[in-house]
Design a protein around this motif. Structure first.
Motif, PDB file in Angstrom:
ATOM      1  N   GLU A 185      30.682  41.094  28.342  1.00  0.00           N
ATOM      2  CA  GLU A 185      31.375  40.947  29.616  1.00  0.00           C
ATOM      3  C   GLU A 185      30.908  39.726  30.385  1.00  0.00           C
ATOM      4  O   GLU A 185      31.708  38.886  30.806  1.00  0.00           O
ATOM      5  CB  GLU A 185      31.171  42.199  30.468  1.00  0.00           C
ATOM      6  CG  GLU A 185      31.875  42.144  31.808  1.00  0.00           C
ATOM      7  CD  GLU A 185      31.598  43.382  32.637  1.00  0.00           C
ATOM      8  OE1 GLU A 185      32.465  44.265  32.681  1.00  0.00           O
ATOM      9  OE2 GLU A 185      30.505  43.474  33.232  1.00  0.00           O
ATOM     10  N   PHE A 189      33.010  36.328  30.744  1.00  0.00           N
ATOM     11  CA  PHE A 189      33.446  36.061  32.117  1.00  0.00           C
ATOM     12  C   PHE A 189      32.983  34.683  32.573  1.00  0.00           C
ATOM     13  O   PHE A 189      33.736  33.925  33.177  1.00  0.00           O
ATOM     14  CB  PHE A 189      32.898  37.138  33.059  1.00  0.00           C
ATOM     15  CG  PHE A 189      33.275  36.929  34.509  1.00  0.00           C
ATOM     16  CD1 PHE A 189      34.534  37.279  34.963  1.00  0.00           C
ATOM     17  CD2 PHE A 189      32.379  36.373  35.399  1.00  0.00           C
ATOM     18  CE1 PHE A 189      34.894  37.090  36.290  1.00  0.00           C
ATOM     19  CE2 PHE A 189      32.724  36.166  36.719  1.00  0.00           C
ATOM     20  CZ  PHE A 189      33.982  36.533  37.162  1.00  0.00           C
ATOM     21  N   SER A 214      38.097  38.027  34.433  1.00  0.00           N
ATOM     22  CA  SER A 214      37.688  39.398  34.157  1.00  0.00           C
ATOM     23  C   SER A 214      38.670  40.119  33.240  1.00  0.00           C
ATOM     24  O   SER A 214      38.286  41.042  32.520  1.00  0.00           O
ATOM     25  CB  SER A 214      37.525  40.177  35.467  1.00  0.00           C
ATOM     26  OG  SER A 214      38.694  40.115  36.241  1.00  0.00           O
ATOM     27  N   THR A 283      36.579  46.071  34.991  1.00  0.00           N
ATOM     28  CA  THR A 283      35.915  44.770  34.935  1.00  0.00           C
ATOM     29  C   THR A 283      36.579  43.801  35.902  1.00  0.00           C
ATOM     30  O   THR A 283      35.905  43.067  36.635  1.00  0.00           O
ATOM     31  CB  THR A 283      35.989  44.196  33.502  1.00  0.00           C
ATOM     32  OG1 THR A 283      35.364  45.110  32.606  1.00  0.00           O
ATOM     33  CG2 THR A 283      35.276  42.852  33.417  1.00  0.00           C
ATOM     34  N   MET A 284      37.914  43.841  35.911  1.00  0.00           N
ATOM     35  CA  MET A 284      38.666  42.961  36.794  1.00  0.00           C
ATOM     36  C   MET A 284      38.346  43.272  38.259  1.00  0.00           C
ATOM     37  O   MET A 284      38.020  42.377  39.042  1.00  0.00           O
ATOM     38  CB  MET A 284      40.165  43.127  36.548  1.00  0.00           C
ATOM     39  CG  MET A 284      41.047  42.241  37.411  1.00  0.00           C
ATOM     40  SD  MET A 284      42.793  42.409  36.954  1.00  0.00           S
ATOM     41  CE  MET A 284      43.088  44.126  37.366  1.00  0.00           C
ATOM     42  N   LEU A 287      34.316  42.674  39.013  1.00  0.00           N
ATOM     43  CA  LEU A 287      33.932  41.269  39.116  1.00  0.00           C
ATOM     44  C   LEU A 287      34.718  40.540  40.213  1.00  0.00           C
ATOM     45  O   LEU A 287      34.214  39.592  40.811  1.00  0.00           O
ATOM     46  CB  LEU A 287      34.115  40.574  37.766  1.00  0.00           C
ATOM     47  CG  LEU A 287      33.216  41.115  36.646  1.00  0.00           C
ATOM     48  CD1 LEU A 287      33.473  40.356  35.336  1.00  0.00           C
ATOM     49  CD2 LEU A 287      31.746  41.023  37.009  1.00  0.00           C
ATOM     50  N   THR A 288      35.944  41.016  40.476  1.00  0.00           N
ATOM     51  CA  THR A 288      36.717  40.422  41.569  1.00  0.00           C
ATOM     52  C   THR A 288      36.079  40.762  42.913  1.00  0.00           C
ATOM     53  O   THR A 288      35.902  39.890  43.772  1.00  0.00           O
ATOM     54  CB  THR A 288      38.180  40.915  41.541  1.00  0.00           C
ATOM     55  OG1 THR A 288      38.782  40.513  40.304  1.00  0.00           O
ATOM     56  CG2 THR A 288      38.972  40.321  42.698  1.00  0.00           C
TER      57      THR A 288
END
Length: 309
Positions: A185, A189, A214, A283-284, A287-288
């Motif tokens: 990841e 990323f 992500s 994850t999107m 991490l966003t």
């Protein structure tokens, strides 16, 4: 501050993705150590049927089963994981100016190290989360269910039955899961973020860059982490003897071998679809939110420091 930002971002993300985590757990445990041709009835076949099964047996709130434990797990895992990686990145340990070709390997290395540390911090919460998500009032083909009354009750019951060791059941598998997942990841990323920032449209939006990066990171994470994720779920949820030893699997290698012998390679990818649908948006979102919170901290943190001076 990096640790708090990482934890806060994951807590926001899990509110949206926990239902998919419930479906993933149920699918991974259904037909445990039973060959596909011998599994006559499946209650959790596909996303649609899985959702209907959960709603019919446990109601709509069944889709958020184990949410308090999931929040604690995500906070403990990602506050340490993202905080450790961000600290290493701030110190310049994740990149090489003299040898740029080593940067992806350094990102991979520190992503794995962050996963190792976070696995230790979050393992007890993962054990409780998994056992709570596996419980259902309907017919179910999992080998065993732990009937805890809630998150606090689960911690007390596990400790009384097996001590501290019970809260770290499946720890080697959890380490493998998070090391592989974090390395994939964070490295993907980081690389994707640098790639997208070459284009003006991404330079103008932190959120758009994080979304694109992500999304790719979530794909690689899902593919590489699934076998370890299945093994971790199985070892965490298995029944135990009076002295706290697992009744199905003795260790991570025994679990890998038994799954392969009974269910084949596809056994390692049970629950893959809900896992991907969970991991990619999680994850999107994670991490966003992480990039968003870092941006706020950099903007308003510097202003507050300027006021103090």
């Amino acid at each position: 501050m990096e640790f708090m930002l990482g934890g806060a971002s994951s807590m926001c993300a899990v509110l949206f993705t926990n239902p998919l985590d419930v479906l993933k757990t149920r699918q991974q445990l259904e037909g445990e150590l039973i060959a596909k041709q011998n599994l006559k009835q499946r209650s959790y076949k596909g996303i649609r049927q899985s959702v209907l099964t959960v709603v019919r047996t446990d109601g709509l709130r069944g889709l958020q089963q184990g949410l308090p434990a999931a929040i604690l797990f995500q906070f403990s895992m990602n506050s340490v994981r993202l905080g450790t990686y961000q600290t290493a990145d701030n110190l310049g340990w994740t990149k090489s100016t003299e040898h740029p070709s080593l940067t992806p390997l350094l990102s991979l290395l520190w992503g794995g190290c962050a996963g190792l540390v976070s696995a230790t911090a979050s393992c007890p919460f993962y054990v409780v989360k998994t056992q709570l998500q596996a419980v259902t009032s309907g017919s179910y083909t999992a080998r065993f269910q732990h009937h805890h009354r809630g998150t606090v009750s689960a911690f007390v019951n596990i400790y009384q039955q097996s001590g501290i060791r019970g809260l770290f059941r499946g720890y080697p598998a959890s380490v493998a899961r998070l090391v592989v997942g974090s390395a994939a990841e964070m490295a993907s990323f980081s690389v994707c973020k640098k790639f997208f920032l070459r284009y003006q449209v991404f330079k103008e939006s932190i959120v758009l860059t994080a979304l694109a990066s992500s999304s790719v990171a979530g794909f690689f994470t899902s593919v590489l982490m699934s076998p370890c994720d299945v093994v971790t779920t199985r070892m965490t949820n298995q029944a135990v003897s009076s002295n706290g030893k697992g009744l199905l699997y003795t260790n991570i290698f025994d679990c890998f071998l038994k799954i392969y012998r009974s269910e084949g390679i596809q056994g390692y990818y049970k629950g893959f679809i809900p896992m991907y649908l969970r991991v990619a948006p999680h994850t999107m979102l994670n991490l966003t939110f992480w990039e968003f919170f870092k941006g706020l901290h950099q903007r308003y943190g510097k202003q507050s420091y300027g006021i103090k001076t």
